[in-house]
Design a protein around this motif. Structure first.
Motif, short mmCIF file in Angstrom:
data_model
loop_
_atom_site.label_atom_id
_atom_site.label_comp_id
_atom_site.label_asym_id
_atom_site.label_seq_id
_atom_site.Cartn_x
_atom_site.Cartn_y
_atom_site.Cartn_z
N CYS A 67 -4.64 -39.36 -14.25
CA CYS A 67 -4.72 -39.36 -12.76
C CYS A 67 -5.97 -39.80 -12.17
N ASN A 68 -5.71 -40.67 -11.01
CA ASN A 68 -6.83 -41.33 -10.31
C ASN A 68 -7.59 -40.12 -9.59
N TRP A 69 -9.00 -40.50 -9.83
CA TRP A 69 -9.85 -39.37 -9.39
C TRP A 69 -10.06 -39.08 -7.89
N ALA A 70 -9.92 -40.35 -7.23
CA ALA A 70 -9.74 -40.34 -5.77
C ALA A 70 -8.74 -39.28 -5.32
N SER A 71 -7.53 -39.29 -6.10
CA SER A 71 -6.35 -38.42 -5.60
C SER A 71 -6.65 -37.07 -6.08
N LEU A 72 -7.53 -36.48 -6.98
CA LEU A 72 -7.86 -35.38 -7.10
C LEU A 72 -8.92 -34.79 -6.06
N PHE A 73 -9.84 -35.75 -5.73
CA PHE A 73 -10.82 -35.29 -4.66
C PHE A 73 -10.09 -35.00 -3.37
N LEU A 74 -9.18 -35.84 -3.08
CA LEU A 74 -8.47 -35.69 -1.60
C LEU A 74 -7.59 -34.22 -1.98
N THR A 75 -7.07 -33.89 -3.20
CA THR A 75 -6.02 -32.69 -3.38
C THR A 75 -7.23 -31.43 -3.23
N MET A 76 -8.20 -31.56 -3.69
CA MET A 76 -9.31 -30.52 -3.66
C MET A 76 -9.40 -30.08 -2.08
N GLU A 77 -9.56 -31.23 -1.47
CA GLU A 77 -9.77 -30.46 -0.12
C GLU A 77 -8.34 -30.21 0.84
N TRP A 78 -7.32 -30.86 0.49
CA TRP A 78 -5.71 -30.55 0.94
C TRP A 78 -5.49 -29.13 0.48
N THR A 99 -2.78 -20.03 -12.59
CA THR A 99 -2.47 -19.33 -11.05
C THR A 99 -3.69 -18.82 -10.58
N TYR A 100 -4.09 -19.22 -9.25
CA TYR A 100 -5.28 -18.46 -8.59
C TYR A 100 -4.77 -18.07 -7.16
N ASP A 101 -5.33 -17.09 -6.92
CA ASP A 101 -5.03 -16.20 -5.60
C ASP A 101 -5.88 -16.87 -4.43
N ASN A 102 -7.21 -17.40 -4.67
CA ASN A 102 -7.86 -18.06 -3.89
C ASN A 102 -8.00 -19.65 -3.73
N ALA A 103 -7.92 -20.06 -2.57
CA ALA A 103 -7.95 -21.86 -2.73
C ALA A 103 -9.17 -22.12 -3.09
N ALA A 104 -10.47 -21.56 -2.74
CA ALA A 104 -11.65 -22.25 -3.30
C ALA A 104 -11.66 -22.10 -4.85
N ASP A 105 -11.20 -21.22 -5.58
CA ASP A 105 -11.07 -20.91 -6.79
C ASP A 105 -10.26 -22.25 -7.55
N ARG A 109 -11.44 -25.17 -9.81
CA ARG A 109 -10.94 -25.44 -11.14
C ARG A 109 -10.37 -26.76 -11.35
N ILE A 110 -9.80 -27.33 -10.09
CA ILE A 110 -9.39 -28.73 -10.15
C ILE A 110 -10.63 -29.82 -10.45
N SER A 111 -11.84 -29.36 -9.77
CA SER A 111 -12.92 -30.27 -9.96
C SER A 111 -13.35 -29.96 -11.43
N GLN A 112 -13.46 -28.85 -12.25
CA GLN A 112 -13.74 -28.78 -13.52
C GLN A 112 -12.97 -29.28 -14.41
N ASP A 259 -1.96 -13.21 -20.23
CA ASP A 259 -3.62 -13.86 -20.25
C ASP A 259 -4.24 -13.84 -21.67
N VAL A 260 -5.03 -14.69 -22.01
CA VAL A 260 -5.68 -14.64 -23.23
C VAL A 260 -7.17 -15.37 -23.11
N ASP A 261 -7.95 -14.87 -23.82
CA ASP A 261 -9.39 -15.20 -23.82
C ASP A 261 -9.75 -16.53 -24.59
N ILE A 262 -8.84 -17.45 -24.08
CA ILE A 262 -9.16 -18.89 -24.83
C ILE A 262 -8.76 -19.69 -23.42
N ALA A 263 -9.70 -20.84 -23.66
CA ALA A 263 -9.37 -21.93 -22.57
C ALA A 263 -9.58 -23.03 -23.38
N ILE A 264 -8.61 -24.06 -23.10
CA ILE A 264 -8.10 -25.21 -23.85
C ILE A 264 -8.89 -26.42 -23.40
N VAL A 265 -9.34 -26.17 -21.93
CA VAL A 265 -10.57 -27.12 -21.54
C VAL A 265 -11.43 -26.27 -20.54
#
Length: 265
Positions: A67-78, A99-105, A109-112, A259-265
């Motif tokens: 993925c193009n980074w600029a596309s993800l930056f736009l997505t984070m705002e959108w 899945t997240y209930d809150n847009a900011a979260d 996560r996209i930023s991470q 849910d599991v207590d494991i994060a792959i990334v």
């Protein structure tokens, strides 16, 4: 849970090189000899982001390494202006979903994930022993631990082959996770003994036979679907010792996707 299926009654937009496309990518790339017409190629080769909005919420889909980074930056705002809940689907070895209930979260996560886009996983199977008393358990897991026994319909039996030291699937309960996702065939992808997934998950089987005690853990694994797509499946598991009528040794396994207590990334 096929990763590329889109919500019904949806509005779909695409982001390419940091811009929302005013036309479909199919119109943009239909003269491109390197594009086979599939959405898969749009993610993996062209680096697009798909934005889908329906009455069930918002879905963002992309490939981490392409993925193009600029596309993800736009997505984070959108995404902050889109309706929830927010499902993130991203490809890293296989398709993962969060899945997240809150847009900011969801934006955070996209930023991470953007910051980890160059991560190369060294395994496709993560196993973590867990404390069953640390959180609320899925009902089938809780009841199995409470009873110290498994309902046949929701469990899977695996028998130890003394000659090879490997465990082979002997019986699949009709309502088990395995049956629901791969059917009753004992040779479906999760049942095969030759790959790393089988080696990783069966380590607990040997422990259970040695201790004669139940074992509870969390697993996050990249598995092949019946359509040969690879997706990440998070699930909890209880492994119980089992003695079969013909004196063969083995285990009975109960699983619950969640849910599991494991994060792959």
């Amino acid at each position: 849970m096929l990763a590329l299926k889109e919500p019904q009654e949806k509005s779909v937009s695409w982001v390419y090189r940091g811009d929302l496309l005013s036309r479909t990518p199919h119109a943009l790339f239909n003269q491109d000899a390197n594009w086979d017409g599939s959405d898969e190629a749009l993610f993996q080769r062209k680096g697009l982001v798909r934005l889908s909005v329906s009455d069930r919420g918002t879905e963002v889909c992309w490939s981490m390494f392409a993925c193009n980074w600029a596309s993800l930056f736009l997505t984070m705002e959108w995404i902050r202006t889109a309706p929830g809940p927010y499902k993130l689907k991203y490809f890293i070895v296989g398709w993962a979903e969060e899945t997240y209930d809150n847009a900011a979260d969801a934006a955070d996560r996209i930023s991470q994930l953007l910051a980890k886009s160059d991560v190369h996983l060294t395994t496709r199977t993560f196993v973590k022993e867990a404390d069953p008393g640390s959180k609320r358990l899925p009902e089938v897991i809780h009841q199995t631990l409470l009873d110290g026994a498994a309902i046949p319909d929701i469990s899977v039996d695996c028998i130890l082959d003394d000659a090879t030291g490997k465990f082979n699937v002997e019986r699949i309960g009709a309502a088990s996770t395995l049956a629901q996702m791969w059917g009753l065939s004992p040779v479906s992808y999760p049942c095969r003994s030759g790959h790393s997934f089988a080696q990783m998950v069966s380590q607990a089987y040997a422990k259970v036979l040695k201790t004669d005690e139940p074992h509870y853990d969390h697993i996050y694994a990249a598995l092949e679907s019946t359509e040969r797509e690879v997706f990440w499946l998070p699930y909890q598991r209880v492994v119980l010792p089992h003695r079969f009528p013909d004196r063969r040794k083995g285990v009975t396994v109960v699983t619950a996707v969640g849910d599991v207590d494991i994060a792959i990334v």
